[in-house]
Scaffold this active site. Structure first.
Site, PDB file in Angstrom:
ATOM      1  N   GLN A  21      -2.561  15.970   5.724  1.00 20.18           N
ATOM      2  CA  GLN A  21      -3.743  16.810   5.557  1.00 20.18           C
ATOM      3  C   GLN A  21      -3.441  17.667   4.366  1.00 20.18           C
ATOM      4  O   GLN A  21      -2.324  18.119   4.208  1.00 20.18           O
ATOM      5  CB  GLN A  21      -3.934  17.724   6.773  1.00 20.18           C
ATOM      6  CG  GLN A  21      -4.083  17.002   8.072  1.00 20.18           C
ATOM      7  CD  GLN A  21      -5.512  16.616   8.329  1.00 20.18           C
ATOM      8  OE1 GLN A  21      -6.388  16.907   7.541  1.00 20.18           O
ATOM      9  NE2 GLN A  21      -5.728  15.935   9.426  1.00 20.18           N
ATOM     10  N   SER A  22      -4.437  17.932   3.541  1.00 21.57           N
ATOM     11  CA  SER A  22      -4.000  18.631   2.336  1.00 21.57           C
ATOM     12  C   SER A  22      -3.974  20.149   2.462  1.00 21.57           C
ATOM     13  O   SER A  22      -3.272  20.789   1.719  1.00 21.57           O
ATOM     14  CB  SER A  22      -4.804  18.190   1.121  1.00 21.57           C
ATOM     15  OG  SER A  22      -6.153  18.298   1.380  1.00 21.57           O
ATOM     16  N   THR A  23      -4.709  20.741   3.351  1.00 23.00           N
ATOM     17  CA  THR A  23      -4.562  22.187   3.476  1.00 23.00           C
ATOM     18  C   THR A  23      -4.435  22.561   4.943  1.00 23.00           C
ATOM     19  O   THR A  23      -4.818  21.800   5.828  1.00 23.00           O
ATOM     20  CB  THR A  23      -5.784  22.938   2.912  1.00 23.00           C
ATOM     21  OG1 THR A  23      -6.887  22.683   3.786  1.00 23.00           O
ATOM     22  CG2 THR A  23      -6.122  22.501   1.509  1.00 23.00           C
ATOM     23  N   GLN A  26      -7.584  22.277   6.960  1.00 21.02           N
ATOM     24  CA  GLN A  26      -7.981  20.969   7.465  1.00 21.02           C
ATOM     25  C   GLN A  26      -7.156  20.592   8.686  1.00 21.02           C
ATOM     26  O   GLN A  26      -7.654  19.984   9.616  1.00 21.02           O
ATOM     27  CB  GLN A  26      -7.800  19.918   6.374  1.00 21.02           C
ATOM     28  CG  GLN A  26      -8.894  19.972   5.358  1.00 21.02           C
ATOM     29  CD  GLN A  26      -8.504  19.228   4.118  1.00 21.02           C
ATOM     30  OE1 GLN A  26      -8.170  19.824   3.111  1.00 21.02           O
ATOM     31  NE2 GLN A  26      -8.510  17.928   4.187  1.00 21.02           N
TER      32      GLN A  26
END
Ligand SMILES: [Zn+2]
Length: 633
Positions: A21-23, A26
């Protein structure tokens, strides 16, 4: 289908599931996505890897993906792939592996050298195959658009829920959520009975407009839920019945007890000129992605619902023209948009005996239950000006246009070629990619060409030549135009005016021709009094603005009532304009527009009908009326 790429040499090695997940946001808010990522483990097993050789790498959870430097998970993956231990790498949307393109291409490269496959939820790619590399490359490019990826992910998450019937959306009026989260019919008897009334009324009348009339006649309002206001969100209000509201009730499969998700799709090909948002297409019932029947208590049976849809479709065909080009003289049918509110305008065809030209009509106000519509105008002058612009755009003089047509054809060929490649693997995904990558080239143009080939075979044989050129291109994978074909297309654009005016050409065919060059036409008959502003949006992306005079009342649409005219005829020899107007108004007569008569009105009728001008001056001002009047006698 895809698994044919998987060899025993692959299964003998490891399968890596790369989860990221990129952040942190998220991670926190998008559990559904995480769940989907872990589901890839199951996919690896389905594809033939023993559970013991499937490894999940999720060390990068919560780290940004813009560069690989700090992502140990990615680096470990790259190292493992490089050492040849990995048979397949699985991830959600192959593009999300690394948003930094150089990282991504390096990984594809390494996978290619070490014979490692790449897979996501729907497909398996072999980086050694040119088509797959192309597809992966495109995905990598796309992945730079983070918003796009993010949206897709959220979107797919929704679907994952919807497929289980768990995605909760605002329930249609008539249903409430029970204590267990399920759907229950509204305990409010009035709400239930009113819905029953609507279905009953449609059973009797079979026409939505009649249902609305029925409800209004009975003074019955429709229940609706507040959904766009913060205050009182979800609360019940009663509103005057409108066509739209009744349509929505009749179209909604929820009332037949079905849980349906994805009735609309948003392909993004057409955007609202006003908001820029993608315009939704209704999916046909057969294409509904999620349909769970007998999901909750129904108001009508499923059979009746299906029957109603047929009826509604039939009514729509009868009432409103849209979609395919039809017979009928309103040439802009289906491509005319309202310049005021941006909606598509419909065509109102007059009865044949009226011998009046059809009208473009924006029914916005009407649909919302008002007495009046947004705007309307007679089609004849508008059509004339658009056709003129169209023919001059493709006249022999405008070689530039011919060249643009050629460019477009070549662009189409490139797209086709690309699409053929991509379609091999993933028809659905390909459509989205092609759209984004070749935004400038409208794929529906090809459809138009197909239509032409079918219906214009004798007359437009050269277009068929072009079709054959496509087929040939497919065989030989060489796809440039021959000089002969170039000449053929140039010829076609030169012949257009002749074809256009030929007696054998039907209006339907004219519309198709028009649509080859014209994307849409915006009409504004309100901003300038007496004028219609016409904006032609060409497929090439350019816009032509022209203004055309609105036909005066009497020329086409509205007429002064006969009774008033004969009164004027009767009084004109003895009385002045002012006196006549006053008399007409006293007797309750009104002008064509339903207004009180003025001296101007009366003067207009007198001049038009050549009424004895010499004796009329007892009350009117002679300076205005004398020049024309006096020369006549
Ligand atoms: Zn409008």
């Amino acid at each position: 289908m895809t698994s044919s790429k998987i060899q025993s040499t692959h299964c003998g090695r490891m399968a890596f599931v790369y989860v990221r997940q990129s952040t942190w946001l998220q991670v926190k808010e998008n559990r559904e996505s995480t769940e989907r990522q872990y589901n890839l483990r199951e996919r690896a097993i389905e594809l033939g890897w023993p559970a013991s050789r499937v490894e999940v790498i999720d060390e990068d959870q919560g780290r940004s993906g813009s560069t690989a430097d700090y992502r140990t998970g990615f680096q470990r993956l790259a190292a493992e792939v490089g050492s040849g231990n990995v048979g397949i790498v699985l991830m959600l949307e192959a593009s999300r592996l690394a948003r930094n393109n150089s990282d991504w291409y390096r990984l594809i490269e390494i996978c290619g050298i070490s014979g490692t496959l790449i897979a996501d939820e729907s497909a398996v790619y072999n980086p050694r195959e040119p088509n797959d590399r192309l597809l992966l490359g495109v995905k990598g490019t796309l992945s730079e658009a983070e918003l796009f990826t993010l949206r897709t992910r959220l979107y797919e998450g929704r679907w994952n829920k919807a497929r289980k019937g768990l995605l909760s959306f605002a329930l249609p009026v008539g249903y409430v959520r029970g204590a267990d989260g399920g759907w229950a019919q509204d305990p409010d008897t009035q709400v239930r009975e009113r819905l029953d009334y609507v279905f009953n009324s449609f059973r009797r009348h079979r026409v939505v407009r009649a249902v609305v009339r029925d409800l209004r006649g009975q003074g019955l309002e429709l229940p609706t839920r507040v959904c766009c206001a913060k205050e009182g969100y979800g609360s019940l209000v009663w509103k005057a019945p409108t066509l739209g509201a009744v349509f929505r009730i009749l179209h909604n499969p929820a009332y037949a007890g079905a849980y349906v998700y994805g009735r609309w799709e948003y392909p993004g090909e057409r955007r609202s000129p006003k908001t820029g948002k993608a315009i939704a297409h209704v999916r046909s019932m057969a294409q509904w992605p999620v349909k769970i029947t007998e999901h909750h208590a129904a108001y009508i049976s499923w059979e009746e619902f299906v029957k109603n849809q047929d009826q509604l479709r039939q009514n729509t065909n009868d009432e409103w023209s849209r979609g395919v080009a039809r017979e009928g003289s309103a040439l802009l049918q289906g491509i005319a948009y309202c310049g005021i509110c941006g909606r598509k305008m419909s065509v109102q065809n007059r009865a044949a005996k009226e011998r009046r030209s059809p009208t473009y009509l924006c029914g916005r106000g009407y649909h919302e239950g008002d007495e009046k519509i947004c705007q309307s105008m007679v089609s004849r002058p508008v059509d004339a000006v658009v056709v003129k612009a169209f023919l001059s755009a493709v006249s022999p003089m405008s070689l530039g246009v011919a060249a643009r047509v050629l460019d477009q054809v070549e662009g189409d060929l490139i797209v086709q070629r690309r699409q053929r490649d991509l379609q091999l693997e993933q028809a659905r995904y390909e459509a989205r990619l092609a759209e984004r990558q070749y935004d400038a080239v409208d794929p529906s143009n090809r459809l138009v060409a197909g239509e032409l080939e079918r219906r214009w075979n004798e007359k437009l044989e050269r277009v068929a030549q072009l079709e054959r050129a496509y087929a040939q291109a497919e065989q030989e994978s060489a796809w440039s135009l021959t000089p002969e074909e170039r000449a053929a297309i140039t010829g076609l654009s030169q012949d257009l005016p002749a074809i256009w005016s030929a007696e054998t050409t039907t209006n339907q065919e004219r519309k198709q021709l028009l649509r080859m060059a014209v994307e849409s036409v915006q009409l504004d008959g309100i901003s300038q009094a007496g004028q219609i502003e016409v904006q032609i949006h060409w497929r090439s992306g350019t816009v032509t603005s022209v203004s055309v005079k609105r036909p005066a009342p009497g020329e086409g649409s509205l007429k002064t009532p006969d009774e008033a005219v004969s009164k004027i005829h009767e009084m004109a020899p003895r009385s002045g304009y002012e006196e006549i107007a006053a008399r007409l108004n006293r007797t309750g007569l009104r002008s064509a527009f339903g207004r009180r008569f003025t001296t101007q009105h009366v003067g207009y009728i007198c001049r038009r009908d050549g009424l004895a001008p010499g004796q009329r001056h007892s009350g009117s001002k002679p300076k205005k009326n004398s020049p024309k009047g006096s020369t006549r006698s």
